[in-house]
Design an enzyme around this catalytic site. Structure first.
Site, mmCIF file in Angstrom:
data_model
loop_
_atom_site.group_PDB
_atom_site.id
_atom_site.type_symbol
_atom_site.label_atom_id
_atom_site.label_comp_id
_atom_site.label_asym_id
_atom_site.label_seq_id
_atom_site.Cartn_x
_atom_site.Cartn_y
_atom_site.Cartn_z
ATOM 1 N N VAL A 43 6.052 5.201 6.998
ATOM 2 C CA VAL A 43 5.463 6.534 7.418
ATOM 3 C C VAL A 43 4.719 6.521 8.430
ATOM 4 O O VAL A 43 3.784 5.518 8.388
ATOM 5 C CB VAL A 43 4.902 7.284 6.186
ATOM 6 C CG1 VAL A 43 4.348 8.670 6.626
ATOM 7 C CG2 VAL A 43 5.809 7.411 4.898
ATOM 8 N N GLU A 95 11.351 -5.990 -2.003
ATOM 9 C CA GLU A 95 10.243 -6.833 -1.850
ATOM 10 C C GLU A 95 9.216 -6.146 -0.911
ATOM 11 O O GLU A 95 9.195 -5.451 -0.203
ATOM 12 C CB GLU A 95 10.687 -7.964 -0.727
ATOM 13 C CG GLU A 95 11.583 -9.179 -1.477
ATOM 14 C CD GLU A 95 13.049 -8.813 -1.072
ATOM 15 O OE1 GLU A 95 13.302 -8.304 0.027
ATOM 16 O OE2 GLU A 95 13.926 -9.622 -1.505
ATOM 17 N N ASN A 127 -0.100 -5.901 0.005
ATOM 18 C CA ASN A 127 0.061 -4.186 0.042
ATOM 19 C C ASN A 127 0.173 -3.567 -1.098
ATOM 20 O O ASN A 127 0.981 -3.184 -1.689
ATOM 21 C CB ASN A 127 1.570 -4.101 0.547
ATOM 22 C CG ASN A 127 1.526 -2.389 1.077
ATOM 23 O OD1 ASN A 127 0.767 -1.615 0.952
ATOM 24 N ND2 ASN A 127 2.715 -2.434 2.284
ATOM 25 N N TYR A 181 5.245 1.812 -5.979
ATOM 26 C CA TYR A 181 6.467 1.496 -6.720
ATOM 27 C C TYR A 181 6.379 1.044 -8.353
ATOM 28 O O TYR A 181 7.121 1.417 -8.964
ATOM 29 C CB TYR A 181 6.686 -0.057 -6.481
ATOM 30 C CG TYR A 181 7.144 -0.092 -4.652
ATOM 31 C CD1 TYR A 181 7.778 0.791 -4.097
ATOM 32 C CD2 TYR A 181 6.572 -0.992 -3.926
ATOM 33 C CE1 TYR A 181 8.152 1.332 -2.855
ATOM 34 C CE2 TYR A 181 6.748 -1.032 -2.638
ATOM 35 C CZ TYR A 181 7.510 0.076 -1.971
ATOM 36 O OH TYR A 181 7.896 0.095 -0.619
#
EC number: 2.3.1.266
Length: 141
Positions: free
Chosen positions: A56, A88, A93, A100
């Site tokens: 994004v 992955e 992060n 996720y």
């Protein structure tokens, strides 16, 4: 490519990006006021789909667009009959890992020294999600 370069310290090459526009790959995008704000690249590998890239543009981050892109990836995969989803993500992060986990992915492994970084290499967290829960081949977590 502009979004890819703005989102990653080590972006894909233009050739890599071009190679992901056909064949076993599928893509989604999100627009804000007729401007491309983000995209994803998915790959089909038999009954499994892999989220290869999701970005994004910085100006549009924090507005739920990554969630919309991830939801679109999962819906497109489910409609195509995928059984399992993989991805992955850089171990550092934390924001993406949280997204996720929210979407139902689980950590299934670590890929040591997977991503390049300023100080050498960084581990990747391998994550998976089963879509076809009735299948005897589904992952058991």
């Amino acid at each position: 490519m502009a979004i890819e370069k703005a989102c990653h310290d080590f972006p894909w090459s233009e050739n890599t990006m071009k190679s992901c526009l056909s064949g076993r790959y599928f893509n989604g995008a999100v627009y804000q006021q007729d401007t491309l704000a983000g995209f994803y690249v998915g790959e089909v590998a038999g009954p499994d789909h892999t989220l290869m890239d999701i970005c994004v543009a910085p100006a549009y981050q924090g507005q739920g667009l990554a969630k919309a892109l991830l939801s679109d990836f999962m819906m497109a995969s489910e409609q195509a009959g995928a059984e399992n989803l993989f991805l992955e993500v850089r171990k550092s992060n934390i924001t993406a890992i949280g997204l996720y986990l929210w979407a139902g992915f689980c950590e299934v492994g670590i890929r040591k020294d997977y991503y390049p970084c300023v100080n050498g290499k960084e581990d990747a967290v391998l994550m998976a999600k089963t879509l076809n829960f009735g299948s005897e081949n589904s992952f058991q977590y």
